[in-house]
Write a protein that holds these residues in place. Structure first.
Motif, PDB file in Angstrom:
ATOM      1  N   GLU A 250      64.205 -26.246  43.952  1.00 37.64           N
ATOM      2  CA  GLU A 250      64.210 -26.038  45.402  1.00 37.64           C
ATOM      3  C   GLU A 250      63.221 -26.985  46.079  1.00 37.64           C
ATOM      4  O   GLU A 250      63.518 -27.571  47.130  1.00 37.64           O
ATOM      5  CB  GLU A 250      63.853 -24.587  45.706  1.00 37.64           C
ATOM      6  N   SER A 255      70.135 -27.864  45.287  1.00 36.84           N
ATOM      7  CA  SER A 255      70.816 -26.563  45.214  1.00 36.84           C
ATOM      8  C   SER A 255      70.764 -26.080  43.775  1.00 36.84           C
ATOM      9  O   SER A 255      70.908 -26.873  42.835  1.00 36.84           O
ATOM     10  CB  SER A 255      72.267 -26.685  45.681  1.00 36.84           C
ATOM     11  N   CYS A 257      72.133 -23.719  40.659  1.00 39.14           N
ATOM     12  CA  CYS A 257      73.291 -22.998  40.113  1.00 39.14           C
ATOM     13  C   CYS A 257      72.953 -22.484  38.719  1.00 39.14           C
ATOM     14  O   CYS A 257      72.535 -23.258  37.852  1.00 39.14           O
ATOM     15  CB  CYS A 257      74.509 -23.921  40.053  1.00 39.14           C
ATOM     16  N   THR A 282      70.742 -19.108  45.047  1.00 33.63           N
ATOM     17  CA  THR A 282      71.593 -19.840  44.100  1.00 33.63           C
ATOM     18  C   THR A 282      73.007 -19.962  44.652  1.00 33.63           C
ATOM     19  O   THR A 282      73.414 -19.210  45.546  1.00 33.63           O
ATOM     20  CB  THR A 282      71.639 -19.145  42.732  1.00 33.63           C
ATOM     21  N   ILE A 283      73.752 -20.907  44.098  1.00 35.20           N
ATOM     22  CA  ILE A 283      75.147 -21.086  44.490  1.00 35.20           C
ATOM     23  C   ILE A 283      76.034 -20.878  43.273  1.00 35.20           C
ATOM     24  O   ILE A 283      75.579 -20.946  42.130  1.00 35.20           O
ATOM     25  CB  ILE A 283      75.386 -22.476  45.111  1.00 35.20           C
ATOM     26  N   VAL A 291      78.624 -30.200  45.608  1.00 33.48           N
ATOM     27  CA  VAL A 291      77.280 -30.670  45.959  1.00 33.48           C
ATOM     28  C   VAL A 291      77.060 -32.057  45.353  1.00 33.48           C
ATOM     29  O   VAL A 291      77.398 -32.281  44.178  1.00 33.48           O
ATOM     30  CB  VAL A 291      76.210 -29.678  45.442  1.00 33.48           C
TER      31      VAL A 291
END
Length: 558
Positions: A250, A255, A257, A282-283, A291
């Motif tokens: 971060e 991003s 994951c 999180t994604i 991304v």
């Protein structure tokens, strides 16, 4: 049986190996002791000794045969080698299970996955709260480790107080979870400790242990300097490391994951129990595909080379649509457990061939152990001042070395391998029994015993190949011609051009043409003759003694 009450300790797993922890404590008349079980873990297989096996569990048949004497099960923490067997073996236990809230969450999930009742798991408060179980009172004494809410157990018995450390380290700044509390441990030791049953994993490491807090400052510059996609793998249960990695990602504007079922399960449980409160957003893997590479960080499972985990799959190609490319960075923020070196090296080499920069913990920057090194062990010995030290959680060499450490400090160190029953009553510990123990394998969805022959036969076939022979016998016990041979795992052609199966068929044709009707009429004798014939050809031609399956078909008169 009669006699005075006694206090016993019996490891069924975890003493003489690292993994598959299961320890029994008992108090009462010999043979009639009331019992408790501490931990019910698993170990992981390897292709050399347990091909095709999914997991390995302790053989708890000795305990299940004494189910009426068992009071309860206590789980020290949420690592697989301590709680992983609960879903598979609970039907043989059927007693209340006690654990702190995070571990209880994981245990309930495992029971639900196997169709068991999760309500049998009761959430325990930390020491000085105590749980009564027959003649025992058991408290969960917080300790630092590489997973949140790890605990030693304070076990009060009429024969004295025992501290069972579970897995631990002395970490006063663990990032996530409870720090090692010297004062609380000293308080627990005040009544006097009969026996310290103690983690031995890092007894050979002579430098002081390091804190988890030392890792985070090293991760941030590493992630910030990376140009392409950044991927990191660590133990899924090391929630503190997951948080440190995610924060580093971060801070670098990436991003985050999470990839891998075990990692998502651990973080979900930690959030549910309020242990993770400021984990970065999180994604999903689906969103991660959109991304830009330089703005993405994957935290993935498989730090030990597990074939089906995310790390291995990424090293072989795509995983959830993600693909590594030249210029990406892959960090192993973990220590390779002995026995997994080949699998981990294979992943690293695959990544290198892709042009991925592989970063390991060779310099000690990106990982710290969750187990106590020798100076930490000596500190705990000093705090608890036990009469007896019983090393556990280690191979035999670890146990023996730890016992030497205890002896050097003026205490009684006792090596107690799996299956050894030790009496702790009286003036000195003594071995009073040896229990036959083995292993139980989860093979697909079936539980099979170590001595059932399934894995043994699989190894034999892997080493020597397999031959199937089909022979027909008429109602007059005359062997019909055209015996059929099929081979698997053996060379089809020998001596340049001779088919091995045909050579076996020709050899059998000659032997069977001379068989008398008495032998032909006896399945056992006929099978023995055929097996010896097949193995003779194989031995002569390729130096192998294959496994042989003989199919005898007997034709009935019309």
């Amino acid at each position: 049986m009669s006699g005075r009450d006694r206090l016993i300790y019996l490891p069924l797993g975890g003493a003489g190996e690292i993994g598959m922890n299961a320890y029994v404590y008992g108090y009462g008349k010999p043979g009639k002791e009331r019992l408790i079980l501490v931990d019910i873990g698993i170990a992981f297989p390897d292709m050399a000794s347990t091909p095709g096996v999914d997991i390995i569990l302790a053989d708890i048949s000795w305990l299940s045969e004494r189910l009426d004497q068992l009071e309860a099960v206590f789980i020290t923490h949420g690592h697989e080698d301590h709680v992983g067997g609960i879903g598979h073996l609970y039907p043989q236990l059927q007693k209340p299970v006690h654990a702190r809230k995070f571990t209880a969450n994981l245990a309930r999930r495992k029971l639900q996955e196997k169709g068991q009742d999760p309500s049998v798991v009761e959430t325990a408060a930390p020491y000085p709260a105590m749980i009564e179980a027959g003649p025992f009172k058991v408290g969960f004494l917080p300790v630092s480790h590489s997973i949140p809410e790890s605990n030693a157990l304070v076990i009060d018995t009429p024969g004295g107080r025992i501290i069972h450390t579970g897995d631990f380290k002395i970490d006063r700044t663990p990032v996530v979870g409870e720090p090692f509390d010297d004062a609380l441990w000293a308080e627990a030791a005040k009544p006097g400790i009969r026996a310290l049953v103690c983690d031995s994993t890092n007894v050979f490491s002579k430098h002081p242990g390091r804190s988890e807090a030392e890792v985070a400052p090293n991760l941030k510059p590493l992630v910030a300097a990376a140009k392409g996609m950044f991927v990191a793998t660590t133990f899924a249960s090391n929630v503190a490391r997951l948080q440190s990695l995610a924060i580093a990602g971060e801070a670098a504007g990436r991003s985050i994951c999470l990839m891998g079922r075990a990692m998502r399960r651990m973080t979900e449980a930690a959030r549910e129990e309020g242990i993770l409160t400021d984990f970065p957003k999180t994604i999903s893997p689906e969103d991660a595909a959109n991304v830009p590479r330089e703005s993405l960080m994957l935290i993935v499972t498989g730090s030990q080379g597990e074939r089906r985990a995310a790390s291995a799959q990424l090293s072989r190609g795509k995983y959830f649509g993600m693909e590594l490319k030249e210029g990406d960075t892959f960090l192993f923020s973990s220590k390779t457990i002995p026995g997994n070196e080949k699998e981990v090296a294979h992943i690293m080499n695959n990544l290198s061939e892709m042009g991925v920069d592989v970063v390991t913990d060779d310099d000690g920057l990106y990982h710290v152990s969750g187990h106590a090194n020798r100076p930490d062990l000596e500190t705990v010995h000093a705090i608890t001042d036990p009469q007896i030290v019983i090393p556990m959680h280690g191979e035999h060499r670890h146990l023996r070395e730890h016992a030497k450490v205890a002896d050097a400090l003026g205490r009684v160190g006792v090596v107690v391998p799996n299956g050894t029953m030790l009496e702790l009553s009286g003036n000195a510990p003594k071995v009073v029994d040896h229990v036959e123990i083995g292993r139980v394998y989860l093979d697909g969805s079936a539980l099979v015993g170590q001595f059932d022959g399934v894995v043994r036969d699989r190894i034999r076939m892997a080493l020597n190949g397999h031959v199937v022979v089909a022979v027909m016998v008429d109602d007059d016990n005359q062997i019909l011609e055209d015996t059929w041979v099929d081979i698997r795992g053996l060379p089809e052609v020998v001596r340049g051009s001779a088919p091995l199966a045909e050579m076996m068929e020709e050899h059998l044709a000659g032997k069977l043409a001379r068989v008398d009707t008495r032998t032909a009429g006896d399945d056992e004798k006929l099978e023995d003759l055929i097996v010896k014939g097949i193995r003779k050809v194989a031995q002569d031609e390729i130096g192998k003694r294959p496994e042989v399956t003989v199919l005898i078909t007997r034709l009935a008169a019309e």
